[in-house]
Design an enzyme around this catalytic site. Structure first.
Site, PDB file in Angstrom:
ATOM      1  N   GLN A 197       0.847  -1.194   0.000  1.00 49.55           N
ATOM      2  CA  GLN A 197       0.000   0.000   0.000  1.00 49.55           C
ATOM      3  C   GLN A 197       0.884   1.247   0.000  1.00 49.55           C
ATOM      4  O   GLN A 197       0.390   2.359  -0.134  1.00 49.55           O
ATOM      5  CB  GLN A 197      -0.879   0.021   1.258  1.00 49.55           C
ATOM      6  N   HIS A 217      -1.561   1.463  -4.156  1.00 53.14           N
ATOM      7  CA  HIS A 217      -1.975   2.856  -3.938  1.00 53.14           C
ATOM      8  C   HIS A 217      -1.102   3.849  -4.704  1.00 53.14           C
ATOM      9  O   HIS A 217      -1.065   5.026  -4.354  1.00 53.14           O
ATOM     10  CB  HIS A 217      -1.984   3.189  -2.433  1.00 53.14           C
ATOM     11  N   VAL A 242       3.492   4.179  -0.933  1.00 54.77           N
ATOM     12  CA  VAL A 242       3.815   4.939  -2.142  1.00 54.77           C
ATOM     13  C   VAL A 242       5.311   5.255  -2.207  1.00 54.77           C
ATOM     14  O   VAL A 242       5.770   5.855  -3.182  1.00 54.77           O
ATOM     15  CB  VAL A 242       2.946   6.227  -2.242  1.00 54.77           C
ATOM     16  N   LEU A 251       3.329  -3.822  14.744  1.00 57.92           N
ATOM     17  CA  LEU A 251       3.800  -3.294  16.028  1.00 57.92           C
ATOM     18  C   LEU A 251       2.805  -3.594  17.142  1.00 57.92           C
ATOM     19  O   LEU A 251       3.185  -3.873  18.280  1.00 57.92           O
ATOM     20  CB  LEU A 251       4.002  -1.776  15.898  1.00 57.92           C
TER      21      LEU A 251
END
Ligand code: BJW
Length: 230
Positions: free
Chosen positions: A92, A110, A94, A204
């Protein structure tokens, strides 16, 4: 890695690049701090104030020069080159850190900061260093028609046919560093599971969709991903 999957699909999000120094979208130090990303990353926001949006992406594109792939990107690139079964990494993100680490079997769903899109001739091209007023489309020569080649809210993500096909035959789906807040990516775990894949989250903290995974391991991607790939 345990078991013997043949077809692996990996989904990555902003958390995989966090340890390279690129801000994630959500949370206290989020990239659009003070704004909900859902309010600003839209075609409407671009129509309202194109200079503001272009300047924001110009700065983020320039900042790529100061960041480097981290051990998570590197481990995924090693897995891609060593794996003789099917593999698709869907990012996803960029940024270009998976590309620079050397992952070959991947798609940017994306879009990409380093690419531009002409609103007149619809051609994609390398982004000029600055996309503010005065730029000329390298393909049709029109002025001030370039926009970042980024998928904003309400727009169709890229490569969906290839992604759906990979999800339909995956026997292992791994989601790394994504909050599970944005669709359609947030739905991939259920799509893969419905098709019989085992599912693993590496993040995380528990993501919004953590309950949909067969297994979840929580900690920094730079540690978890190399340990999983080993
Ligand atoms: C660490 C870490 C460390 C930190 N180690 N981890 C239902 C179904 C379908 C669509 C919708 C739906 N409901 C609503 C929609 C529409 C909408 C949507 O999802 N809205 C939500 C707000 C609900 N989606 C769309 O509009 C999409 N298009 C679309 O749906 O088209 C129609 C369609 C229908 C059906 C099928 C196919 C298509 C387009 C979405 C475009 C998203 N674009 C953005 C902005 C790009 C611009 C820019 O870069 O400026 O993409 S939004 C932003 O969020 C960006 C990201 O790619 C995306 C995901 O964020 P990500 O990567 O998860 O980051 P964070 O910050 O949220 O999370 C980071 C995670 O990492 C956290 O969990 C941390 O804990 C963790 N982390 N450090 C490991 N060191």
């Amino acid at each position: 890695m345990t078991g013997k999957p043949r077809n692996i699909v990996i989904l990555t999000g902003a958390g995989v690049s966090a340890e390279s120094g690129i801000a994630t979208f959500r949370g206290p130090d989020g990239l659009w701090e003070g704004h909900r990303v859902e309010d600003v990353a839209t075609p409407d926001a671009f129509r309202r104030d194109p200079d503001l949006v272009l300047r924001f992406y110009d700065l983020r594109r320039a900042a790529l020069a100061d960041v480097h792939p981290n051990p998570a990107h590197e481990a995924l690139a090693e897995l891609d080159s060593a794996w003789d079964g099917e593999l698709l990494l869907i990012t996803q993100n960029v940024d270009d850190l998976h590309d620079r680490a050397g992952t070959a079997r991947m798609v940017h769903m994306h879009g990409e900061l380093t690419r531009a899109f002409c609103r007149i001739c619809q051609e994609r091209q390398d982004a000029p260093p600055e996309m503010r007023s005065g730029t000329v489309c390298a393909s049709c020569g029109a002025e001030n028609t370039l926009r970042p080649d980024i998928v904003w809210f309400g727009e169709m993500p890229y490569h969906m046919a290839r992604i759906d096909s990979a999800l339909s035959s995956a026997d292992l789906f791994v989601s790394i560093g994504t909050s599970g807040a944005v669709y359609p990516a947030a739905g991939f775990v259920r799509e893969a599971a419905a098709n019989g894949a085992r599912t693993l989250e590496l993040n995380l903290e528990p993501s919004e969709g953590t309950m949909f995974f067969d297994e979840a391991r929580h900690g920094p991607a730079g540690t978890l991903v190399p340990a999983w790939v080993k």
